[in-house]
Design an enzyme around this catalytic site. Structure first.
Site, mmCIF file in Angstrom:
data_model
loop_
_atom_site.group_PDB
_atom_site.id
_atom_site.type_symbol
_atom_site.label_atom_id
_atom_site.label_comp_id
_atom_site.label_asym_id
_atom_site.label_seq_id
_atom_site.Cartn_x
_atom_site.Cartn_y
_atom_site.Cartn_z
ATOM 1 N N LYS A 155 0.862 -1.183 0.000
ATOM 2 C CA LYS A 155 0.000 0.000 0.000
ATOM 3 C C LYS A 155 0.892 1.223 0.000
ATOM 4 O O LYS A 155 2.043 1.144 0.431
ATOM 5 C CB LYS A 155 -0.880 0.015 1.262
ATOM 6 C CG LYS A 155 -2.116 0.869 1.120
ATOM 7 C CD LYS A 155 -3.214 0.134 0.393
ATOM 8 C CE LYS A 155 -4.383 1.022 0.077
ATOM 9 N NZ LYS A 155 -5.512 0.230 -0.462
ATOM 10 N N ASP B 47 -6.977 4.177 -4.681
ATOM 11 C CA ASP B 47 -7.679 4.005 -3.404
ATOM 12 C C ASP B 47 -8.316 5.374 -3.143
ATOM 13 O O ASP B 47 -8.512 6.142 -4.100
ATOM 14 C CB ASP B 47 -6.702 3.590 -2.288
ATOM 15 C CG ASP B 47 -7.410 3.116 -1.018
ATOM 16 O OD1 ASP B 47 -7.899 1.974 -1.001
ATOM 17 O OD2 ASP B 47 -7.499 3.888 -0.043
ATOM 18 N N GLY C 148 -20.300 6.705 2.117
ATOM 19 C CA GLY C 148 -19.346 7.166 1.121
ATOM 20 C C GLY C 148 -20.090 7.559 -0.144
ATOM 21 O O GLY C 148 -21.288 7.271 -0.295
ATOM 22 N N PHE C 149 -19.396 8.239 -1.036
ATOM 23 C CA PHE C 149 -20.002 8.531 -2.349
ATOM 24 C C PHE C 149 -18.904 8.524 -3.406
ATOM 25 O O PHE C 149 -18.964 9.196 -4.416
ATOM 26 C CB PHE C 149 -20.788 9.840 -2.337
ATOM 27 C CG PHE C 149 -19.970 11.109 -2.125
ATOM 28 C CD1 PHE C 149 -19.212 11.277 -0.972
ATOM 29 C CD2 PHE C 149 -19.991 12.137 -3.046
ATOM 30 C CE1 PHE C 149 -18.479 12.441 -0.770
ATOM 31 C CE2 PHE C 149 -19.259 13.306 -2.856
ATOM 32 C CZ PHE C 149 -18.501 13.454 -1.708
ATOM 33 N N GLY C 150 -17.872 7.696 -3.149
ATOM 34 C CA GLY C 150 -16.750 7.599 -4.077
ATOM 35 C C GLY C 150 -16.915 6.437 -5.024
ATOM 36 O O GLY C 150 -18.016 5.937 -5.282
ATOM 37 N N ASN C 151 -15.778 5.982 -5.502
ATOM 38 C CA ASN C 151 -15.723 4.920 -6.502
ATOM 39 C C ASN C 151 -16.427 3.638 -6.045
ATOM 40 O O ASN C 151 -17.222 3.053 -6.780
ATOM 41 C CB ASN C 151 -14.228 4.687 -6.775
ATOM 42 C CG ASN C 151 -13.986 3.567 -7.721
ATOM 43 O OD1 ASN C 151 -13.777 2.452 -7.282
ATOM 44 N ND2 ASN C 151 -14.064 3.843 -8.991
ATOM 45 N N VAL C 152 -16.168 3.220 -4.825
ATOM 46 C CA VAL C 152 -16.710 1.947 -4.340
ATOM 47 C C VAL C 152 -18.221 2.068 -4.117
ATOM 48 O O VAL C 152 -19.000 1.197 -4.531
ATOM 49 C CB VAL C 152 -15.992 1.500 -3.044
ATOM 50 C CG1 VAL C 152 -16.576 0.199 -2.524
ATOM 51 C CG2 VAL C 152 -14.492 1.357 -3.295
ATOM 52 N N ALA C 153 -18.649 3.181 -3.491
ATOM 53 C CA ALA C 153 -20.078 3.405 -3.235
ATOM 54 C C ALA C 153 -20.852 3.430 -4.556
ATOM 55 O O ALA C 153 -21.949 2.866 -4.662
ATOM 56 C CB ALA C 153 -20.258 4.722 -2.481
ATOM 57 N N TRP C 154 -20.278 4.052 -5.557
ATOM 58 C CA TRP C 154 -20.931 4.166 -6.873
ATOM 59 C C TRP C 154 -21.157 2.789 -7.504
ATOM 60 O O TRP C 154 -22.256 2.458 -7.957
ATOM 61 C CB TRP C 154 -20.054 5.063 -7.773
ATOM 62 C CG TRP C 154 -20.330 4.941 -9.230
ATOM 63 C CD1 TRP C 154 -21.441 5.412 -9.876
ATOM 64 C CD2 TRP C 154 -19.501 4.323 -10.218
ATOM 65 N NE1 TRP C 154 -21.342 5.108 -11.214
ATOM 66 C CE2 TRP C 154 -20.167 4.452 -11.457
ATOM 67 C CE3 TRP C 154 -18.262 3.688 -10.179
ATOM 68 C CZ2 TRP C 154 -19.633 3.947 -12.631
ATOM 69 C CZ3 TRP C 154 -17.726 3.195 -11.350
ATOM 70 C CH2 TRP C 154 -18.402 3.323 -12.557
HETATM 71 P P1 NDP Z 1 -12.943 7.542 -3.032
HETATM 72 O O1 NDP Z 1 -11.934 8.575 -2.778
HETATM 73 O O2 NDP Z 1 -13.476 7.383 -4.408
HETATM 74 O O3 NDP Z 1 -14.157 7.759 -2.036
HETATM 75 C C1 NDP Z 1 -14.062 7.715 -0.651
HETATM 76 C C2 NDP Z 1 -15.223 8.505 -0.178
HETATM 77 O O4 NDP Z 1 -15.527 8.404 1.187
HETATM 78 C C3 NDP Z 1 -14.962 9.958 -0.413
HETATM 79 O O5 NDP Z 1 -16.095 10.508 -0.898
HETATM 80 C C4 NDP Z 1 -14.609 10.480 0.959
HETATM 81 O O6 NDP Z 1 -14.755 11.858 1.112
HETATM 82 C C5 NDP Z 1 -15.603 9.740 1.720
HETATM 83 N N1 NDP Z 1 -15.295 9.733 3.098
HETATM 84 C C6 NDP Z 1 -14.107 9.768 3.691
HETATM 85 N N2 NDP Z 1 -14.253 9.760 4.998
HETATM 86 C C7 NDP Z 1 -15.579 9.703 5.207
HETATM 87 C C8 NDP Z 1 -16.368 9.659 6.350
HETATM 88 N N3 NDP Z 1 -15.815 9.697 7.559
HETATM 89 N N4 NDP Z 1 -17.703 9.577 6.231
HETATM 90 C C9 NDP Z 1 -18.263 9.534 5.016
HETATM 91 N N5 NDP Z 1 -17.559 9.587 3.898
HETATM 92 C C10 NDP Z 1 -16.231 9.686 4.005
HETATM 93 O O7 NDP Z 1 -12.368 6.190 -2.501
HETATM 94 P P2 NDP Z 1 -12.840 4.729 -2.813
HETATM 95 O O8 NDP Z 1 -14.285 4.700 -3.088
HETATM 96 O O9 NDP Z 1 -11.875 4.206 -3.790
HETATM 97 O O10 NDP Z 1 -12.539 4.034 -1.427
HETATM 98 C C11 NDP Z 1 -13.514 3.893 -0.382
HETATM 99 C C12 NDP Z 1 -13.093 2.774 0.545
HETATM 100 O O11 NDP Z 1 -12.989 1.550 -0.196
HETATM 101 C C13 NDP Z 1 -11.737 2.940 1.227
HETATM 102 O O12 NDP Z 1 -11.770 2.326 2.490
HETATM 103 C C14 NDP Z 1 -10.798 2.145 0.318
HETATM 104 O O13 NDP Z 1 -9.654 1.752 0.995
HETATM 105 C C15 NDP Z 1 -11.696 0.982 -0.026
HETATM 106 N N6 NDP Z 1 -11.348 0.222 -1.219
HETATM 107 C C16 NDP Z 1 -11.172 0.809 -2.429
HETATM 108 C C17 NDP Z 1 -10.885 0.027 -3.540
HETATM 109 C C18 NDP Z 1 -10.762 0.606 -4.902
HETATM 110 O O14 NDP Z 1 -10.610 -0.170 -5.848
HETATM 111 N N7 NDP Z 1 -10.862 1.919 -5.080
HETATM 112 C C19 NDP Z 1 -10.702 -1.413 -3.439
HETATM 113 C C20 NDP Z 1 -10.973 -1.946 -2.133
HETATM 114 C C21 NDP Z 1 -11.267 -1.137 -1.080
HETATM 115 P P3 NDP Z 1 -13.474 12.770 1.544
HETATM 116 O O15 NDP Z 1 -12.378 12.489 0.600
HETATM 117 O O16 NDP Z 1 -14.014 14.140 1.412
HETATM 118 O O17 NDP Z 1 -13.077 12.452 2.943
HETATM 119 O O1 2IT Z 2 -7.833 -1.708 -1.057
HETATM 120 C C1 2IT Z 2 -7.730 -2.188 -2.206
HETATM 121 O O2 2IT Z 2 -7.818 -3.397 -2.410
HETATM 122 C C2 2IT Z 2 -7.523 -1.254 -3.319
HETATM 123 N N1 2IT Z 2 -7.494 -0.057 -3.096
HETATM 124 C C3 2IT Z 2 -7.304 -1.781 -4.705
HETATM 125 C C4 2IT Z 2 -5.882 -2.216 -4.889
HETATM 126 C C5 2IT Z 2 -5.496 -2.602 -6.286
HETATM 127 O O3 2IT Z 2 -4.291 -2.879 -6.451
HETATM 128 O O4 2IT Z 2 -6.321 -2.651 -7.190
#
Ligand code: NDP
Ligand code: 2IT
Length: 456
Positions: free
Chosen positions: A135, A175, A246-252
């Site tokens: 990481k 991430d 959340g409303f990022g990549n994973v939530a979407w």
């Molecule tokens: P993003 O940056 O796309 O989204 C994360 C979202 O969560 C942001 O909108 C962030 O807002 C918000 N957030 C952060 N802290 C809080 C909080 N306390 N309450 C509510 N929302 C919050 O990231 P991802 O969607 O990629 O990642 C989300 C989670 O999934 C993480 O734990 C990550 O480690 C995990 N993950 C991601 C993977 C991937 O492929 N992307 C794979 C496996 C796991 P802000 O930035 O404003 O704080």
């Molecule tokens: O937490 C995770 O598994 C990720 N952020 C994805 C890692 C990756 O190499 O695709």
């Protein structure tokens, strides 16, 4: 025949190992939390297999192979110079090249990256693909930065990192705070410095080596996993109310798949609070989530202005809403004891982690004591890195698979991970402890590889 060592370690003592670890690395609470959970799960199988103790596998696993830290100086649009810290933690490469995401968020520190890197070892092992655990990231805050500032930061970050990574050495990805745009700038800089086009990063754009389905993969995989859990009780997503944080990549990705399977997503959340939409987030509302996340504001409250059915609840988390299924997809320790009690009281039947370690140990204990279906992130969100592994495979073969081909493989991998958790985690009463199952299954493959390969 296993190689024998003369180590005096005969049996694992979790409290002693944890005391030593905390003494050696104080002030790293997230790292301690992640290690304790794994050690408590594997204690029994570890002690039943003396080759692990004699090779002292546990102490070799909990310490990263190496930690790179570097200075990242960059200039903002006004010409002011800033300095951030960059990290890459190469944790374990017994079963494949180091693999894991990069996180850009102001909260990033060694403890958070060590917990994420440690969990990644077992998650990657569970995918069945040859990937070790790593990481990295930076305390850089992308919020409010211009495109040009993000680009200059990514270039400065890669200028330091490029010499330590490679398609068969260490393959970073996204991430929190690192999505397709950042991977683009990082890849461009690597390509220029290394003078090669290889699968050195995953999450790439489709025109330059990326894989279909990778952006959706973590959320899709999490919902596939939850669906497997539900089916053990004759249930499905159809007609279920679902809370997502959340409303990022994973939530979407999760929201899209839940909707496709007939469930209704009634919440999303940001650092400012959560949105409750009783009519459900589907169609253009899901697309709007992405726009919100990409905006410089980076908060969820505008949703309530855009869609009449949405109510913004300031400063609160979505776990107070009455739902059947909860998918925490934001960040670590975002669901605590009180939240878990609320969910149980409201009749929630399933909690499946899209984020990494979003539930505190107290919350997990409450879910398990009340017999909920509960899956830890290292199993349930493994679809993201699994699809990264599929991207690496396509890059090596220099071909592209169709959307259906990648999705089928992802779906199959998630079903296999579920089966592995059931096989290793079912207790005498028939309850599946997915934490125990995931940790044991993930651990055994890596530990056996380490024993086979000797003391290196
Ligand atoms: P993003 O940056 O796309 O989204 C994360 C979202 O969560 C942001 O909108 C962030 O807002 C918000 N957030 C952060 N802290 C809080 C909080 N306390 N309450 C509510 N929302 C919050 O990231 P991802 O969607 O990629 O990642 C989300 C989670 O999934 C993480 O734990 C990550 O480690 C995990 N993950 C991601 C993977 C991937 O492929 N992307 C794979 C496996 C796991 P802000 O930035 O404003 O704080
Ligand atoms: O937490 C995770 O598994 C990720 N952020 C994805 C890692 C990756 O190499 O695709």
């Amino acid at each position: 025949m296993h190689q024998q060592f003369t180590s005096n370690k005969t049996i694992m003592n979790v409290d002693k190992i944890m005391n030593d670890l905390v003494k050696k690395h104080p002030a790293e609470p997230e790292y301690h939390q992640a290690v304790r959970e794994v050690l408590e799960s594997i204690e029994e199988v570890y002690n039943e297999n003396p080759q692990f103790a004699s090779a002292n596998i546990v102490e070799r696993l909990i310490e990263p192979d190496r930690i790179l830290t570097f200075k990242v100086p960059w200039a903002d649009d006004q010409g002011a110079v800033h300095v951030n810290i960059g990290y890459r933690i190469q944790f374990n490469n017994a079963i494949g090249p180091y693999k894991g995401g990069l996180r850009f968020h102001p909260s990033v520190n060694l403890s958070i990256l060590k917990f994420l890197g440690f969990e990644q070892i077992f998650k990657n092992s569970l995918t069945s693909l040859p990937m070790g655990g790593a990481k990295g990231g930076s305390d850089f805050d992308p919020k409010g930065k211009s495109n040009a500032e993000i680009m200059r930061f990514c270039q400065a970050f890669m200028l330091e990192l490029w010499n330590f990574i490679g398609p068969d050495t260490d393959v970073p990805a996204g991430d929190i705070g690192v999505g397709g745009r950042e991977i683009g700038y990082l890849y461009g800089t690597y390509r220029k410095l290394a003078r090669e086009n290889t699968g050195v990063l995953t999450g790439k754009g489709l025109n330059w080596g990326g894989s279909l389905i990778r952006p959706e993969a973590t959320g899709f995989g999490c919902v596939y996993f939850a669906n497997e859990m539900l089916s053990t009780r004759g249930e499905s997503f159809k007609g279920k109310k679902v809370a997502i944080s959340g409303f990022g990549n994973v939530a979407w990705g999760a929201a899209s798949k839940v909707t496709e399977l007939g469930g209704k997503v009634v919440t999303i959340s940001g650092p400012d609070g959560y949105i409750y939409d009783p009519e459900g987030l589907s169609g253009d509302k899901i697309t709007y989530m992405l726009e919100l996340r990409a905006s410089n504001e980076d908060i969820v409250s505008p949703y309530a202005l855009e869609f009449e059915s949405g109510e913004f609840v300031q400063g609160k988390r979505p776990w107070e809403v009455k739902v059947d299924i909860a998918l925490p997809c934001a960040t670590q320790n975002e669901l605590n004891r009180e939240d878990a009690e609320n969910l149980v009281k409201n009749g929630c039947m399933c909690v499946c982690e899209g984020a990494n370690m979003p539930c505190t140990p107290e919350a997990i204990e409450i879910f398990q004591r009340n017999g909920l279906l509960y899956a830890p992130g290292k199993a349930a969100n493994a679809g993201g890195v699994a699809t990264s592994g599929l991207e690496m495979a396509q890059n090596s073969m220099k071909i592209n698979w169709s959307r259906a081909e990648v999705d089928d493989r992802l779906h199959h991998i998630m079903k296999q991970i579920h089966k592995n958790c059931v096989d290793h985690g079912t207790n005498a009463e028939g309850y599946v402890d997915y934490v125990r199952g995931a940790n044991i299954a993930g651990f055994l493959k890596v530990a056996n590889a380490m024993v086979d390969q000797g003391l290196v």
